[in-house]
Each structure stands twice: as structure tokens, then as C-alpha cells.
Scaffold this active site. Structure first.
Site, PDB file in Angstrom:
ATOM      1  CB  CYS A   5       1.953   1.621  11.064  1.00  0.00           C
ATOM      2  SG  CYS A   5       0.657   1.698   9.826  1.00  0.00           S
ATOM      3  CG  HIS A  14      -0.229  -0.111   2.523  1.00  0.00           C
ATOM      4  ND1 HIS A  14       0.021  -1.341   3.096  1.00  0.00           N
ATOM      5  CD2 HIS A  14       0.300   0.804   3.366  1.00  0.00           C
ATOM      6  CE1 HIS A  14       0.656  -1.165   4.241  1.00  0.00           C
ATOM      7  NE2 HIS A  14       0.843   0.132   4.435  1.00  0.00           N
TER       8      HIS A  14
END
Length: 651
Positions: free
Chosen positions: A183, A67
Site C-alpha cells: 500500500c 496513520h
């Protein structure tokens, strides 16, 4: 936004042709481009690879979720792809990946798609959903599986939220834990860690509330009452989170991948009473989660934080100074207004170089309180001890006789950072009534006092001597030794193409250049790392142009881009090639770069600028030699690489 709006049927790949991780990324990115989801294939692929370089998105259990946020993304989408045989994707559990979800998130878009992506990440933690997807054969089946699973998950989330509220306000007799997951991208890992922590807590007989810090912002924020009631805290994060609120609580602090892979261990550590009690200081309101990396890994990370902030000063100031030398030589000498202006502007940027380096090394260690001592320590490394009584003279001026320079600045940064950490421990026992005095009074005064004493009496005397010795050694090198040094520096630029070896070579050369921008030897070292870094992208461009049967269609397209990247000294353009075939590409590029570096040393070719590639070639002391070194090294690397590789059809 419904998950079916993101999981579009016409972009799914139900039978991947790829057999390696690199081929998976190539095939899926190209499909996005063909389907009109992204506008720039190379830009999006570069960001996908950058994310993989941080840590693999192979999540285990047969799932991979590459991603990226990217300006090339025209609209949010999730591409589903399936490989029946499975592909080695460097997954956390070491097993092949069968299901791939490539998330395309637009830069600066709204958060509706991020909410759907969070739901997607949570659903993939359900083994029944994963098994159903592995057995699916049509795009319609994939959409139906997800539509049903997301609806069930949303209902489950509502029930869990009610249960969390009840657990937070009542005494159920079960241990209550709070957690934070985060994250850097905040697309998948954040929510997968949340889901696994919840499952682990339930299995271990504990209640838990998890705060997520993803791309859509902080969700399920922990209240003061919830934190107070909790028996402990679990942090699974790779980015800064608010830490001061957990003062006095048993706390486990690990990377987000630990929350995905080993959630039971994190929670059990709290339940067993093995978590260390966290002690906050007045400046900890936005402190980083601690790293569990190696000592050398932490040192490298801290050094790179300083260098990344320093480079704009080096590049901008260095190039203006280099241009000023041309003006001085061809447009009126040292009294020409253009020379005075350009040299002054570049020199002012250089004056900040070492202080900024030291400041941000210190900041990465001791957070904001260490910034000022680091900056002052770096500034003291840039001036002569004898100048402290009067005007300050930065290290490029002739009357600065004993600065410790670049090396002293590095030492100042680390010393200042750890000094502040020591001060935090020293003042940890002070009454809470004086807590606010620490960042505003105690840390600045004692941090400045200690770093000034250390720099004045220890670092400057020692490192100025070392610095002067290195300068004399470099300037006195014979041609044979110089060729060996330039060969090694240029070869290092291709070992990891932007990693530690590459950065070490560049820092060595730019440090020598920063200490004396007019030094002929420093200019030669800069030329060596410049040509060494230009060879890999040029070599791949040449290879894809003249040996088309040895490269895939995607590699041939990337090769066209690498002509421009090579011209601009952007080594990273060769990373996709090195990732796909490291055993052949990297050794070939190292040899080619070493050849180009040897030519630079033998011909004593200098570039008095720290960046720019061929754009700064007019500054070269031997422009044709500069071109020759790059061309020969690139051709050598391209020939070795292309003859070594097998035809694409044989892969």
C-alpha cells in the site's frame, strides 16, 4: 524497537470522548500535540485526513488504524484509544470501531519503528487479542496484552518462515501460491493483508509465501524458483510492484483492501483455475497493479496524473507572464528588458504545458513506452499543422493559426496511451528472442508514427475548430451569460474542495487561460475559480472567530490557520470542517462561492494568473472588486454556516 516503546502508557486514551470519526481524529491528534509527539498539529492532521480520503482506515472487527508519515512527527509512537460505546468510522464491515491505534511515523526516520508497526498490524488480526483489548481498563493491561501477543507472534513468524522454506523446496502435495501485498504508506494495510492471506491459505489447504512491500522496503522477496513452482499469484496492492517476473502465471490482481477483506476469495480464484494468465512485455518490470474501479474512475485518475504534472508549468509560467504584462504597462512597454525576460521565461514554461499534460496521461495508461508518443502528440496539439514543414510555433504565438491546444492535448494523451496498449497486445506473440526490441525499437517507432498520423489528420483539424469556436463563444458572451458561467465555476470550487468538481472547474478556466493568456474573458474565468476557492477557508476562519460557541476548540485553532490558507487560494483548509459537518458546511460554502463568482462576472474582474490568491491581487484588472468579491462571498458563507450550526454543547 519493542512495541511497548511505541505504545506509551502516558499517551493512551482509555475512554474516548469523541462520538464521530472527525472528533476521534481531532481528539487523538490533539493528544499527540499536547504530549509532545508532534510539533505541528494542523500539518499532522492534514496528512491523517489525506490518508483517510484514499480509503478509510477502519479495518473492521472494531479496529481503526489512522496513520501518516509526517515531518511534524518528532518521534515514532502508537496511540491506543478505546471507546466503549463504539464509533461509526466508515469501517470496511460497516460496524462501529471500539479500538483505535493512531500511528505517528517520522518522515525519513530509520526502519526500527516500522518493524514494530508491522508486528502491531499482524497482532491485531488475532481475535483473542482484540477481545482482550476491548475488555482492558488500564494502560498497563494494554501494554501487557501487546507484549505477550507480539512475543507469541514473533515465534509464530519464525516457525512459518521455516515452513515456507520447506514448502518452497519440497512437494507437500498441497497447492503452493505466492503473493505480494503493498500500500502507498506501507504501515498497516500491507501487513494486515499479508496476515489474512496466510490465514486464508491455511484454511483452504494451501501453502503460501507473501512478499510485503511496506515502508521498510521489500520483505520476504519471492525467488524465481518459488514463482516458478507456484500454481498462481495473488497481488493485493495499491502501488507499483514488480510484475514482469510473473509472466505466464495465473494471477489475481486487486487492491490491498481486498487482501484484508476477502483473502479467501482471492486464493480460491487461483485454486479454482479462474485466474487470468498474466502476459508481461519487455517494459513490465515495474508495472502497476490493475485498478478494479469504474471506467470513469480510471479516466479521472489518468487525467489527474496529467494535470498534476502540468500544474507547475501553468502556475510558474502563468504568473511570470502575468507579471510581465504589468512590467509592459508601467515599466517601458514591450521593448523593456524586464518584460522580454519575464514574458519569455513564462512562455517557455507554457510551451511545455500541453505536451506534459498529454505525456503523463499517456504514461498513466500505457506506462513508460507511452510517454514519448504522448509528449509528441501533446506538442503537435500545441502547434499549427502549417508549421510542421518549418520552425515550430507554440500555441501562444500569433503565427500559430490552428493548434488544437488544451483539448487536443487531452485527446492526444488518451490516444497515445491506448495506442501503446494496443501495440503491446499486437506484439505479444513475437518470439521471446526479440522481447528486448519492443521497448527500445518497436514501441517508439510505431507509437510515434501512429500518434503523428492521428494528430495531423484527425485531432488537430477537429479540435482546433472546436477550440476556436469555444474561444469566440467566451469572448462574445454578454454580461448575463458571463455572470451565470462565473457563478457556476466558483460554486463548483466548493462542492468537493479539491476533488473532481473542483478540478473540473479549475481545468476549464486554466485551459481557457492557457489558450490565450491575454484574453480578458479567460482572466475573468480564472478570477472566478480563484475567488470560489478562497471562500471556504475564509468562511471557516470568519465563523470560528465570531461564532466561537458553534465550533470545537480544535476547529477554532484550525480557523486561525485558514486565514493564511484562504489568502493563498488553498481551498483544502476547509476540508476538516466539511468532513465533520458536511450537511451544513458544504452547502454554505457553495452559496458563498457562487455569490463571489457572480460578483466577478458582473464587474468583469480579471486575474491574468492561474494561482496565488491575494498574493497576485496587484495583477487584478479591478483590485478592489477582487477583494470585494472574496469578502462578500466569505461573509455570506460564514453567516449561513454559523447560524445553521448548533452550539457545540448541543452536539
Amino acid at each position: 524497537m519493542d512495541i511497548r516503546d511505541l505504545l506509551m502508557k502516558d499517551i493512551m486514551i482509555m475512554d474516548l470522548k469523541a462520538t464521530t470519526k472527525a472528533e476521534v481524529i481531532d481528539e487523538m491528534v490533539h493528544n499527540y500535540f499536547v504530549k509532545g509527539i508532534i510539533s505541528d498539529e494542523e500539518l499532522y492532521k492534514k496528512d491523517i485526513l489525506a490518508r483517510e480520503a484514499q480509503s478509510s482506515t477502519g479495518m473492521g472487527e472494531g479496529i481503526a488504524i489512522p496513520h501518516a508519515h509526517d515531518t511534524a512527527v518528532k518521534k515514532p509512537a502508537v496511540m491506543f484509544a478505546r471507546s466503549e460505546k463504539g464509533i461509526d468510522y466508515d469501517s470496511m464491515d460497516g460496524k462501529p470501531a471500539h479500538l483505535f491505534f493512531m500511528i505517528a511515523a517520522p518522515e525519513g526516520g530509520d526502519n526500527t519503528h516500522l518493524q514494530a508497526l508491522a508486528a502491531l498490524s499482524q497482532v491485531l488480526m488475532n481475535p483473542d487479542v482484540v477481545n482482550a483489548l476491548k475488555a482492558s481498563t488500564t494502560a498497563d493491561q494494554v501494554q501487557d496484552i501487546f507484549a505477550k501477543a507480539v512475543a507469541e507472534k514473533e515465534a509464530q513468524n519464525k516457525a512459518e518462515e521455516e515452513a515456507e522454506k520447506t514448502a518452497a523446496n519440497t512437494n507437500s502435495g498441497r497447492p503452493y501460491i505466492v503473493a505480494v501485498t503493498a500500500c502507498p504508506n506501507g504501515i498497516a494495510h500491507t501487513y494486515m493483508a499479508e496476515e489474512n492471506l496466510k490465514k486464508a491459505a491455511k484454511a483452504l489447504g494451501a501453502d503460501i509465501k507473501v512478499e510485503t512491500n511496506g515502508s521498510e522496503g521489500v520483505k520476504h522477496r519471492l525467488t524465481a524458483d518459488e514463482i516458478s513452482r507456484a500454481v498462481g499469484v495473488v497481488i493485493a496492492a495499491d502501488k507499483k510492484v514488480e510484475m514482469g517476473r510473473f509472466d505466464g502465471k495465473p494471477l489475481v490482481n486487486k487492491p490491498v483492501t481486498a487482501g484484508i477483506q476477502h483473502p479467501e476469495d482471492l486464493i480460491q480464484q487461483v485454486l479454482d483455475g479462474n485466474a487470468s494468465v498474466y502476459h508481461a512485455t519487455g517494459d513490465d518490470s515495474s508495472s502497476s497493479a490493475e485498478s478494479d474501479g469504474t471506467v470513469w474512475g480510471n479516466i479521472y485518475k489518468q487525467l489527474m496524473n496529467g494535470i498534476s504534472h502540468m500544474l507547475p508549468f501553468v502556475i510558474g509560467g502563468g504568473i511570470l507572464i502575468a507579471i510581465s504584462f504589468i512590467v509592459e504597462q508601467y515599466m517601458g512597454g514591450a521593448k523593456a528588458p524586464a518584460f522580454i525576460f519575464l514574458n519569455s521565461a513564462g512562455s517557455l514554461a507554457f510551451a511545455f504545458m500541453v505536451p506534459v499534460l498529454a505525456a503523463y496521461i499517456a504514461e498513466s495508461i500505457g506506462d513508460k513506452p507511452a510517454l514519448m508518443p504522448g509528449f509528441v502528440g501533446g506538442f503537435m496539439a500545441s502547434i499549427a499543422n502549417s508549421s510542421l514543414g518549418g520552425a515550430y510555433h507554440v500555441n501562444f504565438q500569433a503565427n500559430s493559426t490552428s493548434p488544437s491546444g488544451f483539448l487536443g492535448g487531452i485527446a492526444a494523451g488518451f490516444i497515445a496511451g491506448y495506442l501503446v496498449l494496443g501495440l503491446k497486445k499486437l506484439f505479444a506473440g513475437l518470439p521471446r528472442s526479440v522481447e528486448g526490441m519492443k521497448p527500445m525499437l518497436l514501441y517508439p517507432i510505431f507509437g510515434l508514427l501512429f500518434i503523428a498520423l492521428v494528430m495531423y489528420y484527425v485531432i488537430n483539424p477537429i479540435f482546433s475548430t472546436i477550440n476556436i469556436w469555444i474561444t469566440h463563444f467566451l469572448n462574445g458572451m454578454g454580461t448575463g451569460n458571463l455572470v451565470l458561467l462565473t457563478l457556476v465555476l466558483a460554486g463548483m470550487m466548493s462542492i468537493d474542495m479539491g476533488g473532481p468538481f473542483n478540478k473540473a472547474a479549475y481545468v476549464f478556466a486554466s485551459g481557457a487561460f492557457a489558450n490565450d493568456p491575454k484574453s480578458a474573458t479567460a482572466a475573468i474565468l480564472m478570477a472566478a475559480v480563484m475567488v470560489g476557492g478562497m471562500v471556504p477557508p475564509f468562511a471557516t476562519a470568519i465563523g470560528t472567530a465570531f461564532f466561537k460557541n458553534k465550533y470545537t476548540e480544535d476547529e477554532r485553532r484550525a480557523g486561525v490557520t485558514n486565514w493564511v490558507l484562504g489568502f493563498s487560494f488553498i481551498t483544502e483548509g476547509a476540508i476538516p470542517f466539511a468532513t465533520a459537518d458536511p450537511g451544513r458546511v458544504i452547502p454554505s460554502c457553495i452559496i458563498g462561492s457562487a455569490v463571489s463568482g457572480a460578483i466577478v462576472g458582473a464587474m468583469r474582474i480579471g486575474i491574468p494568473a492561474p494561482h496565488g490568491g491575494f498574493w497576485v491581487s496587484p495583477l487584478a484588472t479591478n483590485i478592489w472588486g477582487y477583494f470585494l468579491a472574496v469578502i462578500v462571498g466569505s461573509i455570506v458563507a460564514a453567516l449561513i454556516m454559523s447560524f445553521w450550526k448548533k452550539p457545540v454543547s448541543d452536539k
